[in-house]
Design a protein around this motif. Sequence first.
Motif, PDB file in Angstrom:
ATOM      1  N   HIS A  81     -51.770-125.621  28.890  1.00 46.83           N
ATOM      2  CA  HIS A  81     -52.890-126.478  28.489  1.00 46.83           C
ATOM      3  C   HIS A  81     -53.442-126.065  27.124  1.00 46.83           C
ATOM      4  CE1 HIS A  81     -52.717-127.236  32.845  1.00 46.83           C
ATOM      5  NE2 HIS A  81     -53.280-128.406  32.560  1.00 46.83           N
ATOM      6  N   GLY A  82     -52.682-125.236  26.412  1.00 49.44           N
ATOM      7  CA  GLY A  82     -53.082-124.852  25.066  1.00 49.44           C
ATOM      8  C   GLY A  82     -54.149-123.788  25.000  1.00 49.44           C
ATOM      9  N   VAL A  83     -54.357-123.042  26.098  1.00 54.60           N
ATOM     10  CA  VAL A  83     -55.412-122.021  26.137  1.00 54.60           C
ATOM     11  C   VAL A  83     -54.778-120.631  26.114  1.00 54.60           C
ATOM     12  CG1 VAL A  83     -57.327-121.045  27.446  1.00 54.60           C
ATOM     13  CG2 VAL A  83     -56.979-123.533  27.408  1.00 54.60           C
ATOM     14  N   ILE A  84     -55.030-119.877  25.046  1.00 52.80           N
ATOM     15  CA  ILE A  84     -54.636-118.471  24.959  1.00 52.80           C
ATOM     16  C   ILE A  84     -55.873-117.686  24.549  1.00 52.80           C
ATOM     17  CG2 ILE A  84     -53.194-116.767  23.794  1.00 52.80           C
ATOM     18  CD1 ILE A  84     -51.106-118.904  23.341  1.00 52.80           C
ATOM     19  N   LEU A  85     -56.300-116.772  25.398  1.00 57.04           N
ATOM     20  CA  LEU A  85     -57.521-116.007  25.143  1.00 57.04           C
ATOM     21  C   LEU A  85     -57.157-114.611  24.652  1.00 57.04           C
ATOM     22  CD1 LEU A  85     -59.474-117.166  28.309  1.00 57.04           C
ATOM     23  CD2 LEU A  85     -59.837-117.918  25.948  1.00 57.04           C
ATOM     24  N   PRO A  86     -57.915-114.072  23.690  1.00 54.16           N
ATOM     25  CA  PRO A  86     -57.501-112.821  23.029  1.00 54.16           C
ATOM     26  C   PRO A  86     -57.687-111.550  23.854  1.00 54.16           C
ATOM     27  CG  PRO A  86     -59.580-113.608  22.114  1.00 54.16           C
ATOM     28  CD  PRO A  86     -59.084-114.681  23.031  1.00 54.16           C
ATOM     29  N   HIS A  87     -58.514-111.589  24.919  1.00 51.57           N
ATOM     30  CA  HIS A  87     -58.792-110.364  25.665  1.00 51.57           C
ATOM     31  C   HIS A  87     -58.523-110.564  27.158  1.00 51.57           C
ATOM     32  CE1 HIS A  87     -60.654-108.449  22.170  1.00 51.57           C
ATOM     33  NE2 HIS A  87     -61.214-109.618  21.923  1.00 51.57           N
ATOM     34  N   ILE A  88     -57.742-109.647  27.721  1.00 51.33           N
ATOM     35  CA  ILE A  88     -57.484-109.621  29.159  1.00 51.33           C
ATOM     36  C   ILE A  88     -57.985-108.283  29.692  1.00 51.33           C
ATOM     37  CG2 ILE A  88     -55.758-109.746  30.991  1.00 51.33           C
ATOM     38  CD1 ILE A  88     -56.061-112.346  29.448  1.00 51.33           C
ATOM     39  N   ASN A  89     -58.916-108.357  30.633  1.00 55.11           N
ATOM     40  CA  ASN A  89     -59.535-107.153  31.194  1.00 55.11           C
ATOM     41  C   ASN A  89     -59.092-107.016  32.650  1.00 55.11           C
ATOM     42  OD1 ASN A  89     -61.293-105.238  32.320  1.00 55.11           O
ATOM     43  ND2 ASN A  89     -62.952-105.776  30.913  1.00 55.11           N
ATOM     44  N   PHE A  90     -58.344-105.952  32.940  1.00 54.34           N
ATOM     45  CA  PHE A  90     -57.815-105.748  34.293  1.00 54.34           C
ATOM     46  C   PHE A  90     -58.748-104.937  35.191  1.00 54.34           C
ATOM     47  CE2 PHE A  90     -53.744-106.898  32.289  1.00 54.34           C
ATOM     48  CZ  PHE A  90     -53.243-107.755  33.262  1.00 54.34           C
ATOM     49  N   GLY A  91     -59.964-104.659  34.736  1.00 58.58           N
ATOM     50  CA  GLY A  91     -60.899-103.914  35.571  1.00 58.58           C
ATOM     51  C   GLY A  91     -60.418-102.494  35.802  1.00 58.58           C
ATOM     52  N   GLY A  92     -60.746-101.959  36.961  1.00 58.05           N
ATOM     53  CA  GLY A  92     -60.344-100.591  37.288  1.00 58.05           C
ATOM     54  C   GLY A  92     -59.746-100.527  38.672  1.00 58.05           C
ATOM     55  N   GLY A  93     -60.183 -99.529  39.451  1.00 57.26           N
ATOM     56  CA  GLY A  93     -59.746 -99.435  40.832  1.00 57.26           C
ATOM     57  C   GLY A  93     -58.839 -98.272  41.142  1.00 57.26           C
TER      58      GLY A  93
END
Length: 384
Positions: free
Chosen positions: A214-226
């Motif tokens: 859908h043309g959406v690429i976001l610059p930050h991916i946050n995988f959290g912790g755990g």
Amino acid sequence: MNIDTIKIFQSLKTPFYYYDTTLLRATLQAASQAAGQHGFHLHYAIKANANPKILDIIQSYGIGADCVSGNEVARASTCGFPADRIVYAGVGKSDEEIRIALEKEIFCFNCESLPEIEVINTIAGSLGKKAAIALRINPNVDAHTHHYITTGIEENKFGFYLYDLDRAIAACKELEHIQLIGLHFHIGSQITDLTVFRGLCLRVNEIQTRLKEHGVILPHINFGGGLGINYDCPTCGLIPDFASYFQIFEDLFEVLPGQQLHFELGRSLVGQCGSLISRVLYVKEGKHKKFVILDAGMNDLLRPALYQAFHRIENLTSVGTHEKYDIVGPICESSDCFGKDRELPATNRGDLIAIRSCGAYGEVMASQYNLRNLPGNYFSESVL
């Protein structure tokens, strides 16, 4: 703990938290090095331990902060964490807390509902600012951990459901004072089965593929912790296997051009450096059990009562034949118990007891229930 340290403990008022700062620094170095090899960004989850001395040491390694309250944002700022490395999560941010974070000009809000985003937009507008946000997505990945600290399956209060993602992205585009910069995930805590993170990578790959179509690429991916620690045998795993943890994301997550990966570790950074030191008040003989009654209670360390969590318990000042005891505190609650049928050397009034692996969710969760004093805290640098 060496003999000299234990001798010093005997002169101190108990209960108190003791932090091994040498171990803390070694852990931070290992985590920073493992993440840095892949260009990953670390944020320390302040909810694990907000002691200012601990925070001062952590920020000195260039690690950012992951906050879940306005006061944590303020504490992070006071303790030297740069604003552009502070992220702020939580399902229930108040207007005042949002305002504090906006005024601090933090890096990102991790948002969990459309009503929250709309409120941030309104407050940001009133301040003449634009708020950078990431959408916390509930990926429906089971962390296989205690049900109180599992956060990534579909039926819980955290995050957007996958079927709401398109609507949330569309809404963000319409809000003048919102800048959508990323996606955020956090599936639970105390995860020791690393295959869980493999499943998370594959699920996020699927989500990104759908968004890219859908043309959406976001610059930050946050995988959290755990990432969890070894409560059963602290000396078997004083420093978690950060290299294997980060390698999973390096191998399996399909990074799109220009994307940066973020991680929010807490327990794995500070858990093993802390112990709760207590003194035996009484040894009580029951019909079928012996009880070691400590001067520390569930108000000092809540995890065993709240989660039925296991902590290794050691007698620091007694040797000899082992016996089985229930290790309990002085609080007027039956749940005030640190461990049942634990083997310790023959234990007597005045012995010092160490409850291990308390650097995370120990001191920070302490209360004054029964109008008890809060536990003290000492550091290896100041004790020795």
